[in-house]
Enzyme design. Structure first.
Site, PDB file in Angstrom:
ATOM      1  N   HIS A   1       1.724  -2.220   3.878  1.00  0.00           N
ATOM      2  CA  HIS A   1       1.206  -0.956   3.357  1.00  0.00           C
ATOM      3  C   HIS A   1       2.322   0.065   3.386  1.00  0.00           C
ATOM      4  O   HIS A   1       3.124   0.065   4.318  1.00  0.00           O
ATOM      5  CB  HIS A   1       0.024  -0.479   4.208  1.00  0.00           C
ATOM      6  CG  HIS A   1      -0.798   0.555   3.532  1.00  0.00           C
ATOM      7  ND1 HIS A   1      -0.449   1.879   3.530  1.00  0.00           N
ATOM      8  CD2 HIS A   1      -1.921   0.447   2.783  1.00  0.00           C
ATOM      9  CE1 HIS A   1      -1.340   2.542   2.827  1.00  0.00           C
ATOM     10  NE2 HIS A   1      -2.239   1.699   2.348  1.00  0.00           N
TER      11      HIS A   1
ATOM     12  N   ASP B   1      -7.712  -4.672   2.073  1.00  0.00           N
ATOM     13  CA  ASP B   1      -8.062  -5.552   0.961  1.00  0.00           C
ATOM     14  C   ASP B   1      -7.948  -7.020   1.286  1.00  0.00           C
ATOM     15  O   ASP B   1      -8.417  -7.865   0.530  1.00  0.00           O
ATOM     16  CB  ASP B   1      -7.222  -5.193  -0.266  1.00  0.00           C
ATOM     17  CG  ASP B   1      -7.742  -3.908  -0.859  1.00  0.00           C
ATOM     18  OD1 ASP B   1      -8.961  -3.702  -0.804  1.00  0.00           O
ATOM     19  OD2 ASP B   1      -6.929  -3.106  -1.334  1.00  0.00           O
TER      20      ASP B   1
HETATM   21  N1  ACO Z   1       4.770 -10.072   1.905  1.00  0.00           N
HETATM   22  C1  ACO Z   1       6.068 -10.311   2.217  1.00  0.00           C
HETATM   23  N2  ACO Z   1       6.991  -9.324   2.420  1.00  0.00           N
HETATM   24  C2  ACO Z   1       6.571  -8.054   2.279  1.00  0.00           C
HETATM   25  C3  ACO Z   1       5.236  -7.732   1.942  1.00  0.00           C
HETATM   26  C4  ACO Z   1       4.322  -8.794   1.766  1.00  0.00           C
HETATM   27  N3  ACO Z   1       3.049  -8.546   1.454  1.00  0.00           N
HETATM   28  N4  ACO Z   1       5.106  -6.375   1.866  1.00  0.00           N
HETATM   29  C5  ACO Z   1       6.315  -5.875   2.133  1.00  0.00           C
HETATM   30  N5  ACO Z   1       7.217  -6.877   2.398  1.00  0.00           N
HETATM   31  C6  ACO Z   1       8.611  -6.725   2.800  1.00  0.00           C
HETATM   32  C7  ACO Z   1       9.483  -6.393   1.594  1.00  0.00           C
HETATM   33  O1  ACO Z   1      10.013  -7.561   0.997  1.00  0.00           O
HETATM   34  C8  ACO Z   1      10.553  -5.529   2.230  1.00  0.00           C
HETATM   35  O2  ACO Z   1      11.455  -6.389   2.899  1.00  0.00           O
HETATM   36  P1  ACO Z   1      13.031  -5.983   3.066  1.00  0.00           P
HETATM   37  O3  ACO Z   1      13.057  -4.609   3.700  1.00  0.00           O
HETATM   38  O4  ACO Z   1      13.585  -7.074   3.935  1.00  0.00           O
HETATM   39  O5  ACO Z   1      13.581  -5.962   1.664  1.00  0.00           O
HETATM   40  C9  ACO Z   1       9.801  -4.745   3.296  1.00  0.00           C
HETATM   41  O6  ACO Z   1       8.692  -5.576   3.659  1.00  0.00           O
HETATM   42  C10 ACO Z   1       9.314  -3.400   2.827  1.00  0.00           C
HETATM   43  O7  ACO Z   1       8.561  -3.596   1.625  1.00  0.00           O
HETATM   44  P2  ACO Z   1       8.435  -2.511   0.459  1.00  0.00           P
HETATM   45  O8  ACO Z   1       7.946  -3.169  -0.788  1.00  0.00           O
HETATM   46  O9  ACO Z   1       9.718  -1.734   0.368  1.00  0.00           O
HETATM   47  O10 ACO Z   1       7.336  -1.568   1.066  1.00  0.00           O
HETATM   48  P3  ACO Z   1       6.477  -0.570   0.252  1.00  0.00           P
HETATM   49  O11 ACO Z   1       6.010   0.429   1.220  1.00  0.00           O
HETATM   50  O12 ACO Z   1       7.217  -0.077  -0.948  1.00  0.00           O
HETATM   51  O13 ACO Z   1       5.280  -1.495  -0.306  1.00  0.00           O
HETATM   52  C11 ACO Z   1       3.211  -2.573  -0.578  1.00  0.00           C
HETATM   53  C12 ACO Z   1       4.002  -1.502   0.195  1.00  0.00           C
HETATM   54  C13 ACO Z   1       3.372  -2.381  -2.088  1.00  0.00           C
HETATM   55  C14 ACO Z   1       1.728  -2.419  -0.224  1.00  0.00           C
HETATM   56  C15 ACO Z   1       3.721  -3.978  -0.154  1.00  0.00           C
HETATM   57  O14 ACO Z   1       3.578  -4.163   1.237  1.00  0.00           O
HETATM   58  C16 ACO Z   1       3.024  -5.109  -0.916  1.00  0.00           C
HETATM   59  O15 ACO Z   1       3.445  -5.447  -2.022  1.00  0.00           O
HETATM   60  N6  ACO Z   1       1.952  -5.721  -0.303  1.00  0.00           N
HETATM   61  C17 ACO Z   1       1.167  -6.744  -0.965  1.00  0.00           C
HETATM   62  C18 ACO Z   1       0.179  -6.092  -1.954  1.00  0.00           C
HETATM   63  C19 ACO Z   1      -0.971  -5.416  -1.253  1.00  0.00           C
HETATM   64  O16 ACO Z   1      -1.607  -5.960  -0.363  1.00  0.00           O
HETATM   65  N7  ACO Z   1      -1.261  -4.188  -1.709  1.00  0.00           N
HETATM   66  C20 ACO Z   1      -2.416  -3.413  -1.206  1.00  0.00           C
HETATM   67  C21 ACO Z   1      -1.986  -2.129  -0.584  1.00  0.00           C
HETATM   68  S1  ACO Z   1      -3.349  -1.368   0.201  1.00  0.00           S
HETATM   69  C22 ACO Z   1      -4.207  -0.620  -1.036  1.00  0.00           C
HETATM   70  O17 ACO Z   1      -3.742  -0.295  -2.075  1.00  0.00           O
HETATM   71  C23 ACO Z   1      -5.618  -0.336  -0.705  1.00  0.00           C
END
Ligand code: ACO
Length: 431
Positions: free
Chosen positions: A307, A365
């Site tokens: 998140h 979710d």
């Molecule tokens: N699986 C694997 N790795 C992940 C995940 C994941 N679900 N989420 C983040 N990471 C990793 C990224 O690869 C990144 O790694 P790095 O720093 O080594 O490059 C690090 O964690 C940070 O990730 P970001 O994408 O920069 O974090 P951001 O805050 O931008 O993204 C997000 C948050 C979009 C929710 C992300 O965690 C994601 O894509 N999760 C899966 C989709 C999801 O469940 N979305 C629902 C959100 S809740 C809602 O809307 C109600």
């Protein structure tokens, strides 16, 4: 001693002191609005990771501690003692309703639950296999063509009526999306039912048979709706505010919020979780998928994990996790292989060094989709359910923004890195 933020441009030697503003909780902010006039710089913050785009009194999240408050009330207390209509009132008006206010509000919302019969013809323009979110964006956007008597955004009564209409009609619109996709006749709302009971009634009853709303399903949906009602300045809410800042009408603004919600990184995650679990298929495959999620060269991510704001357990996930087990046990699905797979995946990810280091925990979710599935709601309707609940937050945020005296059109700047000025070639040398 008061701290100060002073920015100095070492090239020109000019300095500017930036005023600091403190909120009730959370990091203070420094106001950069004069930085361009004083130093001729813009600021750069892709994805708005550290930029506060507004002042708000509605929702507060402490991502480090995993806390969420609506108008100061912790989400755990609202989940335990309140109901979705009361939470809607709280988000819109700022205080919990008195008994009479609660009854009046519920009555107003139920009185607006039908939509103009002409709107039904809109659905016919969509193919039966259209994604319900695509239909919902179109139908909600079209509301402004039917209810233009409540689109004067400078009139507080118009704003309130539009907000009531949006909250009231969303379940009817959502159920219409479902009925259209399965080719069944639309079912009119029954105003003797609760908000979520009515939604279940419009989705699952048929003109040919009597339908009893299952109280377990009704309550579980009410809880999920409370948890999804608002979440401060996320992508869809910021989209609603940005659209609203141009003085677009509220129906158009909410349609833009629904569009932003659709993506799998945001509201589409609940649908993506189920797709992912089906793809993983069995517990033995979990290590392979966890490795893929950690591989930087593989775009695969564990859906329902991580998140932008929570770097601790999502408090909504904790609440809904318990409900998920209860609902599945009560509905006789506790041996559902998908639930077992989800629990095994959760455990494996929570023990994995990469997920621990990156502070990646299951979000709300991860579980909401499993409950929807147990209630018989098809996967492509999951994000539609989210949109129904979040409409309350969107309208509350929109109303707050419109009432702000210093409101200005939202207009981010950019760092242009394209080609420098060049002249159009005089001769045809482009082959
Ligand atoms: N699986 C694997 N790795 C992940 C995940 C994941 N679900 N989420 C983040 N990471 C990793 C990224 O690869 C990144 O790694 P790095 O720093 O080594 O490059 C690090 O964690 C940070 O990730 P970001 O994408 O920069 O974090 P951001 O805050 O931008 O993204 C997000 C948050 C979009 C929710 C992300 O965690 C994601 O894509 N999760 C899966 C989709 C999801 O469940 N979305 C629902 C959100 S809740 C809602 O809307 C109600």
């Amino acid at each position: 001693m008061d701290n100060k933020i002073i920015v100095t441009d070492s090239a020109s030697g000019k300095s500017i002191e930036l005023p600091i503003q403190h909120g009730t909780y959370g990091p203070a902010v420094f106001d950069i609005s004069r930085i361009y006039q004083s130093l001729n710089y813009f600021t750069y913050d892709p994805g708005y990771q550290v930029t506060a785009s507004c002042r708000s009194t509605i929702t507060y999240i402490d991502g480090e501690k995993g806390e969420l408050y609506y108008r100061g009330y912790p989400i755990e207390q609202l989940a335990e003692h309140s109901n979705f209509m009361e939470v809607a009132y709280l988000l819109m008006y700022g205080e919990l309703p008195l008994t009479q206010q609660s009854a009046d509000f519920t009555k107003i919302i139920s009185r607006h639950s039908m939509f103009n019969e002409g709107l039904k013809r809109f659905y016919d323009g969509f193919y039966h296999d259209a994604h319900p979110m695509a239909i919902m964006i179109g139908v909600v956007g079209s509301l402004s063509a039917f209810y233009h008597d409540s689109t004067d955004i400078y009139n507080p009564q118009h704003r309130e009526i539009a907000a009531h209409r949006l909250i009231a009609k969303m379940p009817t619109i959502a159920a219409g999306c479902y009925k259209h996709s399965i080719g069944e006749p639309f079912v009119y709302p029954d105003n003797s039912l609760s908000y979520t009971g009515n939604l279940l009634h419009m989705m699952f009853s048929m003109p040919t048979e009597t339908y009893q709303v299952d109280p377990i399903a009704e309550q579980a949906l009410d809880l999920i709706f409370i948890l999804h009602a608002d979440h401060e300045q996320n992508a869809s809410t910021s989209t609603v505010r940005l659209a609203g800042s141009s003085q677009a009408n509220p129906f158009a603004c909410i349609a833009s919020g629904i569009a932003a919600l659709w993506g799998p990184a945001h509201g589409g995650a609940n649908e993506a979780v189920l797709r992912m679990l089906n793809e993983i298929g069995q517990v033995e495959h979990i290590p392979k998928f966890i490795s893929r999620a950690k591989d930087k060269n593989d775009p695969f991510r564990l859906m329902g994990f991580g998140h932008r704001v929570y770097k601790n357990y999502d408090p909504r996930a904790r609440i809904v996790r318990d409900t998920c087990h209860e609902v599945l046990a009560k509905l006789g699905n506790s041996n559902d292989p998908l639930l077992k797979l989800a629990m095994a995946l959760e455990e494996a990810a929570l023990l994995d060094d990469y997920f621990i280091e990156h502070k990646l925990y299951p979000n709300v979710d991860f579980y909401s989709g499993l409950i929807y599935k147990a209630l018989g709601i098809p996967e492509n309707m999951f994000t539609v359910m989210f949109a129904v609940a979040r409409t309350v937050g969107w309208v509350a945020q929109w109303m707050e923004m419109i009432a702000e005296p210093t409101r200005r059109i939202g207009r981010p700047r950019q760092l242009y890195v394209g080609p420098a000025r060049r002249d159009y070639p005089k001769e045809a040398v482009r082959e």
